[in-house]
Design an enzyme around this catalytic site. Sequence first.
Site, PDB file in Angstrom:
ATOM      1  N   ASP A 123      44.682  53.316  43.682  1.00 25.73           N
ATOM      2  CA  ASP A 123      43.537  52.407  43.526  1.00 25.73           C
ATOM      3  C   ASP A 123      42.994  52.052  44.915  1.00 25.73           C
ATOM      4  OD1 ASP A 123      41.775  50.530  42.624  1.00 25.73           O
ATOM      5  OD2 ASP A 123      43.284  49.115  41.919  1.00 25.73           O
TER       6      ASP A 123
ATOM      7  N   HIS B  28      43.612  33.963  41.534  1.00 26.49           N
ATOM      8  CA  HIS B  28      44.871  34.054  40.801  1.00 26.49           C
ATOM      9  C   HIS B  28      45.435  32.639  40.748  1.00 26.49           C
ATOM     10  CE1 HIS B  28      44.720  38.224  42.583  1.00 26.49           C
ATOM     11  NE2 HIS B  28      44.874  38.485  41.297  1.00 26.49           N
TER      12      HIS B  28
ATOM     13  N   ASP C 296      35.435  43.308  43.695  1.00 26.93           N
ATOM     14  CA  ASP C 296      36.881  43.412  43.942  1.00 26.93           C
ATOM     15  C   ASP C 296      37.093  44.534  44.958  1.00 26.93           C
ATOM     16  OD1 ASP C 296      39.584  43.081  43.859  1.00 26.93           O
ATOM     17  OD2 ASP C 296      39.833  43.526  41.732  1.00 26.93           O
TER      18      ASP C 296
ATOM     19  N   ASP D 277      39.669  50.439  45.736  1.00 22.24           N
ATOM     20  CA  ASP D 277      38.824  49.240  45.907  1.00 22.24           C
ATOM     21  C   ASP D 277      37.878  49.375  47.100  1.00 22.24           C
ATOM     22  OD1 ASP D 277      40.147  48.091  43.728  1.00 22.24           O
ATOM     23  OD2 ASP D 277      41.633  47.112  44.969  1.00 22.24           O
TER      24      ASP D 277
ATOM     25  N   HIS E 213      38.691  51.296  38.214  1.00 25.79           N
ATOM     26  CA  HIS E 213      39.567  51.520  37.070  1.00 25.79           C
ATOM     27  C   HIS E 213      38.939  52.532  36.100  1.00 25.79           C
ATOM     28  CE1 HIS E 213      41.481  47.254  37.740  1.00 25.79           C
ATOM     29  NE2 HIS E 213      41.517  48.023  38.811  1.00 25.79           N
TER      30      HIS E 213
ATOM     31  N   ASP F 230      46.935  31.885  43.955  1.00 21.04           N
ATOM     32  CA  ASP F 230      45.999  31.669  45.070  1.00 21.04           C
ATOM     33  C   ASP F 230      45.654  30.180  45.106  1.00 21.04           C
ATOM     34  OD1 ASP F 230      45.640  34.438  45.667  1.00 21.04           O
ATOM     35  OD2 ASP F 230      44.083  34.612  44.131  1.00 21.04           O
TER      36      ASP F 230
ATOM     37  N   GLU G 152      41.052  42.698  31.749  1.00 19.48           N
ATOM     38  CA  GLU G 152      40.599  43.714  32.724  1.00 19.48           C
ATOM     39  C   GLU G 152      41.419  44.984  32.524  1.00 19.48           C
ATOM     40  OE1 GLU G 152      40.710  42.348  36.797  1.00 19.48           O
ATOM     41  OE2 GLU G 152      40.474  44.367  37.586  1.00 19.48           O
TER      42      GLU G 152
ATOM     43  N   GLU H 154      36.024  47.071  35.844  1.00 17.52           N
ATOM     44  CA  GLU H 154      36.087  47.381  37.285  1.00 17.52           C
ATOM     45  C   GLU H 154      35.764  48.858  37.504  1.00 17.52           C
ATOM     46  OE1 GLU H 154      39.117  45.755  39.816  1.00 17.52           O
ATOM     47  OE2 GLU H 154      39.318  47.654  40.909  1.00 17.52           O
TER      48      GLU H 154
END
Length: 346
Positions: free
Chosen positions: A251, A52, A286, A253, A216, A55, A177, A213
């Site tokens: 979500d 990001h 991810d 992950d 998702h 980040d 995304e 993803e």
Amino acid sequence: MPDPPAKYRFSIGPWNISEGRDPYGPDTRPAKDFAWKLGRFKAEGFDAVMFHDDDVVPEIDSKSSGDVLREARAVREAVEDAGLAVEMVAPRLWFSPKTVDGGFTSNDPSARRYAVDRSLQAIDIADAMGTELIVLWLAREGTYVRESKSYERSLELLVDGVDRMLAHHPNVRIAIEPKPNEPVDVAYLPTIGHVLAFAHLTTDPARVGGVVETAHCVLAGLDPADELEFALTPGKLWSVHLNDQNGLKFDQDKPFGSVNLRTAFDQVRVLERHGYGSEGEYVGLDVHAFRTTTLERGFDHAVNSRRTFLRLVDKVRAFDEEAAQSLIAERDYQGLDQLVIEHLLG
Ligand code: GLO
Ligand code: MG
């Protein structure tokens, strides 16, 4: 169709080593610094880092553009010194108090300006870090209350935002995304189909593609392998976020393959069949550690996901395609189903 790469290359984000916080409780693991994370990424066979914008540059909104780019160049150096590459930069548009009602599609013009400015700055950061790939997860572009916004107007605003990003740098490529919900109730670009249709509304559809993803797709009630292949067919799959998700809930992950090994096999199979990676694309993971995980085991979810992916590559390559084809020719899908199961059982 290109052959699959001789060696897959993997990417991961600093946010994938997290502290275990959830909406009901605080951190369960101490934070690790960036240098420690880079060391782990390299040691465990990863090749590139996903970022990001904040980040790269913490407290990004309080810094001048000169300072932001200076810090970005320093982070690039640290990444390269660690023997890694930068895969992409994603503007984190969903944290700021300015984007409570969305970024590009907020009803507040100053929030919309903020979203565009921050996205343009993310392109400058990507440029300074040596990548042309921007990932756009439109976390807050959608509604909680349908009547609060017009979809048509929101699409116009999103197109305008992406057009400005395309105009900002001649080589930038924007991989959107999709995600159907969370944090918003109903997102504007919920699936890869929406993303690829959206690409054609922009001024340069060739530079707008997607990231798929796994979790998702499951949240949208769709098959992740099909979603991947939908983007692979026109050459629009520019990254992946492989993970797993146990049905329609928050979500998760989870580690790749940890809920549905067969769907994971099918995802690897379509990537293999389309030569994913041969144009330099990374296998992005991810994934998040379970809240119960201790610090010592705090990167195992990523290591395990990579290992599962590679073991599934072997499984895909060893699959008896001839037997499958003859069962298909006989319309014996019952037999085909069991062929896959027996193969996965080993
Ligand atoms: C959340 C998303 C998120 C994005 C990341 C990159 O559901 O998967 O992790 O991939 O912020 O934009
Ligand atoms: Mg993701």
